[in-house]
Design an enzyme around this catalytic site. Structure first.
Site, PDB file in Angstrom:
ATOM      1  N   THR A 127       0.836  -1.208   0.000  1.00 38.84           N
ATOM      2  CA  THR A 127       0.000   0.000   0.000  1.00 38.84           C
ATOM      3  C   THR A 127       0.870   1.257   0.000  1.00 38.84           C
ATOM      4  O   THR A 127       1.938   1.276   0.606  1.00 38.84           O
ATOM      5  CB  THR A 127      -0.958   0.035   1.218  1.00 38.84           C
ATOM      6  OG1 THR A 127      -1.773  -1.107   1.206  1.00 38.84           O
ATOM      7  CG2 THR A 127      -1.840   1.264   1.217  1.00 38.84           C
ATOM      8  N   ARG A 153     -12.293  -9.147  -3.157  1.00 35.50           N
ATOM      9  CA  ARG A 153     -11.972  -8.714  -1.787  1.00 35.50           C
ATOM     10  C   ARG A 153     -11.551  -7.239  -1.801  1.00 35.50           C
ATOM     11  O   ARG A 153     -10.772  -6.805  -2.641  1.00 35.50           O
ATOM     12  CB  ARG A 153     -10.833  -9.573  -1.230  1.00 35.50           C
ATOM     13  CG  ARG A 153     -10.346  -9.164   0.175  1.00 35.50           C
ATOM     14  CD  ARG A 153      -9.139  -8.244   0.103  1.00 35.50           C
ATOM     15  NE  ARG A 153      -8.583  -7.963   1.427  1.00 35.50           N
ATOM     16  CZ  ARG A 153      -7.656  -7.033   1.668  1.00 35.50           C
ATOM     17  NH1 ARG A 153      -7.194  -6.296   0.687  1.00 35.50           N
ATOM     18  NH2 ARG A 153      -7.204  -6.831   2.876  1.00 35.50           N
ATOM     19  N   VAL A 154     -12.068  -6.463  -0.877  1.00 36.45           N
ATOM     20  CA  VAL A 154     -11.660  -5.062  -0.731  1.00 36.45           C
ATOM     21  C   VAL A 154     -11.174  -4.881   0.692  1.00 36.45           C
ATOM     22  O   VAL A 154     -11.839  -5.312   1.641  1.00 36.45           O
ATOM     23  CB  VAL A 154     -12.840  -4.108  -1.026  1.00 36.45           C
ATOM     24  CG1 VAL A 154     -12.428  -2.663  -0.768  1.00 36.45           C
ATOM     25  CG2 VAL A 154     -13.319  -4.271  -2.460  1.00 36.45           C
ATOM     26  N   ASP A 156      -8.980  -2.202   3.628  1.00 36.43           N
ATOM     27  CA  ASP A 156      -9.221  -0.920   4.291  1.00 36.43           C
ATOM     28  C   ASP A 156      -8.984   0.279   3.370  1.00 36.43           C
ATOM     29  O   ASP A 156      -9.606   1.336   3.528  1.00 36.43           O
ATOM     30  CB  ASP A 156      -8.288  -0.771   5.498  1.00 36.43           C
ATOM     31  CG  ASP A 156      -6.821  -0.766   5.057  1.00 36.43           C
ATOM     32  OD1 ASP A 156      -6.374  -1.784   4.477  1.00 36.43           O
ATOM     33  OD2 ASP A 156      -6.132   0.256   5.256  1.00 36.43           O
ATOM     34  N   THR A 199      -1.577   1.779   6.205  1.00 35.32           N
ATOM     35  CA  THR A 199      -1.053   0.631   5.477  1.00 35.32           C
ATOM     36  C   THR A 199      -1.062  -0.559   6.419  1.00 35.32           C
ATOM     37  O   THR A 199      -1.017  -0.390   7.632  1.00 35.32           O
ATOM     38  CB  THR A 199       0.389   0.911   4.979  1.00 35.32           C
ATOM     39  OG1 THR A 199       0.987  -0.331   4.572  1.00 35.32           O
ATOM     40  CG2 THR A 199       1.276   1.512   6.058  1.00 35.32           C
ATOM     41  N   GLY A 200      -1.115  -1.753   5.837  1.00 34.34           N
ATOM     42  CA  GLY A 200      -1.071  -2.939   6.693  1.00 34.34           C
ATOM     43  C   GLY A 200      -2.215  -3.880   6.404  1.00 34.34           C
ATOM     44  O   GLY A 200      -2.835  -3.826   5.330  1.00 34.34           O
ATOM     45  N   HIS A 201      -2.515  -4.726   7.349  1.00 31.14           N
ATOM     46  CA  HIS A 201      -3.506  -5.786   7.178  1.00 31.14           C
ATOM     47  C   HIS A 201      -4.917  -5.200   7.202  1.00 31.14           C
ATOM     48  O   HIS A 201      -5.410  -4.787   8.255  1.00 31.14           O
ATOM     49  CB  HIS A 201      -3.296  -6.814   8.296  1.00 31.14           C
ATOM     50  CG  HIS A 201      -4.216  -7.971   8.220  1.00 31.14           C
ATOM     51  ND1 HIS A 201      -4.834  -8.491   9.319  1.00 31.14           N
ATOM     52  CD2 HIS A 201      -4.627  -8.699   7.163  1.00 31.14           C
ATOM     53  CE1 HIS A 201      -5.599  -9.515   8.943  1.00 31.14           C
ATOM     54  NE2 HIS A 201      -5.474  -9.659   7.640  1.00 31.14           N
ATOM     55  N   GLY A 202      -5.539  -5.138   6.029  1.00 25.98           N
ATOM     56  CA  GLY A 202      -6.793  -4.408   5.877  1.00 25.98           C
ATOM     57  C   GLY A 202      -7.906  -4.868   6.795  1.00 25.98           C
ATOM     58  O   GLY A 202      -8.649  -4.051   7.345  1.00 25.98           O
TER      59      GLY A 202
HETATM   60  N1  GLY Z   1      -4.012  -2.302   3.479  1.00 25.13           N
HETATM   61  C1  GLY Z   1      -4.178  -2.896   2.229  1.00 25.13           C
HETATM   62  C2  GLY Z   1      -5.141  -3.973   2.190  1.00 25.13           C
HETATM   63  O1  GLY Z   1      -5.310  -4.696   3.172  1.00 25.13           O
HETATM   64  O2  GLY Z   1      -5.759  -4.167   1.180  1.00 25.13           O
END
Ligand code: GLY
Length: 335
Positions: free
Chosen positions: A192, A220-221, A223, A243-246
């Site tokens: 990201t 899949r979408v 954050d 940024t990181g785990h959405g």
């Molecule tokens: N932060 C990017 C995503 O999880 O898609």
């Protein structure tokens, strides 16, 4: 559950303290990131070079007559075009071997956002997000509808294959043959990119763009394109890009959390000395990453500018690629 390092990492402290005390009224201001991930040593130079080019592009705009929105667009386009980062060209492939991109921009004056999700034929989704902000009554368009909007509003489309690079195709193949693993992606599991800027007129804008997570389910979408999750801007408080785990960032609505903390602390503690031992902006960034670790049990990072242009960044991954413009107009770049 992802491995979470609980203590957030901050700016190098001494350097920030000195810049924070002088830059209280700095305008314009710019901070950008290229993702919080397990950046291996061999990728550090590419990350730094990309961040520098993006800072140069954004700062050129802000030093001239450009707006904060022009600056974040210019900076993010550079990062989307750079295959080092998980956005635009070089994005992770989804389970079907396709690139699906998400992006958002937000205007701190009006609170209007423009966002796109799951587009496959747009080389620079940040441009499409801006076009939606400026030309649509809506704030978010997805997939074929977003691409139709691009066609009707002069945002160039590309062939889906143009977004796929060989590194990511090989990583995807390894995940198919073996099982999905971060190691197949050189530690580049999330990625990201994003930017926050304030221009000389005090306009504040923020933006975020991503290819999302590798091997994600089609459609899949995360954050990134969601207002309040991957991005938020309010001229009364500041601007944020995450940024990181959405899936974790969505749980705590991290960008809005940062803005609310900035705003509430200003109201609740009006006599707080600026440039104290820890700036309010930095304390807020740290608090968000602590919450991401403790409540969502995952990893990520964020950059922010408060409404006066003071920068802050925090992350709980081994490294985050980011940079900002210091009061003397020199660039500070990490990692
Ligand atoms: N932060 C990017 C995503 O999880 O898609």
């Amino acid at each position: 559950m992802r491995n979470a390092i609980v203590e957030p990492v901050r700016f190098p402290f001494d350097a920030v303290l000195s810049s924070l005390t002088v830059c209280a009224n700095l305008k314009p201001s710019l901070i950008i990131h290229g993702g919080a991930w397990n950046i291996p040593d061999e990728a550090v130079d590419d990350c730094r070079a990309g961040i520098r080019r993006a800072l140069e592009a954004g700062w050129k705009v802000l030093s001239g007559a450009g707006t904060a929105m022009d600056a974040i667009e210019a900076a993010v386009v550079i990062l989307e075009d750079d295959p080092t980062f998980d956005a635009g060209i070089g994005s992770h492939l989804n389970r079907d071997g396709r690139v699906q991109l998400d992006a958002i921009v937000m205007d701190g004056a009006t609170l209007k956002a423009g966002a796109v999700a799951a587009v496959e034929r747009v080389r620079n989704p940040i441009r499409l997000a801006r076009s939606i902000l400026e030309k649509s009554e809506h704030m978010m368009l997805v997939a074929a509808g977003a691409e139709k909007f691009a066609e009707e509003n002069g945002v160039p489309l590309c062939a889906p294959e143009e977004l796929v690079n060989e590194r990511e195709r090989m990583a995807w193949r390894r995940c198919l043959e073996d099982s999905h693993a971060a190691e197949h992606h050189v530690g580049h599991e999330h990625g990201t990119v994003g930017a926050v800027a304030i221009d000389r007129h005090g306009n504040l804008a923020a933006g975020t763009s991503t290819g999302g997570t590798c091997c994600k389910f089609p459609g899949r979408v995360g954050d990134s394109p969601l207002i309040g999750c991957g991005c938020y801007a309010d001229a009364e408080a500041g601007g944020v890009s995450c940024t990181g785990h959405g899936e974790g960032i969505m749980k705590i609505v991290m960008a809005k959390m940062a803005i609310d903390l900035l705003h509430d602390q200003r109201v609740l503690v009006p006599h707080r000395e600026k440039g104290g031992p820890l700036s309010l902006a930095q304390a807020v960034a740290d608090a968000c990453i602590r919450k991401l670790a403790h409540r969502a049990h995952t990893t990520g990072g964020l950059i922010l500018l408060d409404r006066d242009g003071l920068p802050a960044a925090a992350f709980n991954t081994p490294r985050m690629a980011y940079g900002y413009v210091q009061p003397d107009a020199s660039f500070r770049i990490a990692p």
